[in-house]
Write a protein that holds these residues in place. Structure first.
Motif, PDB file in Angstrom:
ATOM      1  N   HIS A  70      -6.700  41.048  21.717  1.00  0.00           N
ATOM      2  CA  HIS A  70      -6.569  39.470  22.291  1.00  0.00           C
ATOM      3  C   HIS A  70      -8.300  39.047  23.254  1.00  0.00           C
ATOM      4  O   HIS A  70      -7.978  38.119  23.369  1.00  0.00           O
ATOM      5  N   GLN A 126      -1.540  33.257  23.876  1.00  0.00           N
ATOM      6  CA  GLN A 126      -1.230  34.902  24.497  1.00  0.00           C
ATOM      7  C   GLN A 126      -0.431  34.805  23.972  1.00  0.00           C
ATOM      8  O   GLN A 126       0.583  36.063  23.496  1.00  0.00           O
ATOM      9  N   LEU A 144      -1.287  40.678  30.962  1.00  0.00           N
ATOM     10  CA  LEU A 144      -1.455  39.013  30.835  1.00  0.00           C
ATOM     11  C   LEU A 144      -2.143  39.257  32.310  1.00  0.00           C
ATOM     12  O   LEU A 144      -2.085  37.886  33.621  1.00  0.00           O
TER      13      LEU A 144
END
Length: 172
Positions: A70, A126, A144
């Motif tokens: 990511h 995300q 995250l």
């Protein structure tokens, strides 16, 4: 080649064999152009290769790989946004291989879903793409840097936006 390099190569190959499909799907959630997506996939694999020595085992290796992917994809998106626009290929070009009707429909659905995920704002994209990979809100929050409740709220918003994007007639 040193013996530890050989072991590292075999370990990397095993990780790619096990987690490569997830890494490709993550790349696909950020890039629609198949040629550029393949380049992004290679960039992600290189980033994983470089990041593996820093893996401390604090999280599952799958989560570590997804985070690396990511991060690399976000960098790709920001570079692509700054790059000059390219003109698209003519859609009328004939295909080299005919495909069965069911396969076309399934591919269309996957592409529409991938496009809808790419259309989400980054804050929703995300957690949505990580959820599609089977991660829980708690795992996503850890990756995250946010709590699971925040992830759940973003997932609720992402689902609503995805429904609207995938079925625009129903939202009228």
């Amino acid at each position: 080649m040193r013996a530890d390099d050989l072991g590292r190569d075999q370990g990397f190959e095993a990780l790619v064999a096990e987690h490569g499909p997830m890494l490709r799907r993550i790349a696909g959630s950020y890039e629609a152009n198949p040629e550029v997506r393949r380049e992004l996939e290679q960039d992600i694999l290189l980033a994983v290769w470089r990041a593996l020595p820093r893996f401390r085992g604090d999280a599952p290796v799958r989560a570590f790989l997804a985070r690396v992917a990511h991060n690399r994809a976000v960098t790709h998106v920001s570079r692509e946004a700054a790059a000059p626009r390219r003109s698209p290929l003519d859609e009328a070009l004939p295909s080299g291989e005919p495909t069965p009707h069911d396969r076309v429909e399934a591919e269309d659905l996957r592409e529409r879903l991938a496009a809808a995920v790419r259309a989400l704002p980054l804050s929703l994209r995300q957690p949505a793409s990580l959820t599609l990979e089977g991660f829980s809100p708690a795992e996503i929050g850890q990756m995250l840097g946010m709590n699971a409740n925040t992830v759940s709220i973003r997932l609720t918003r992402a689902r609503a936006e995805l429904r609207a994007l995938m079925n625009p007639e129903a939202s009228r």
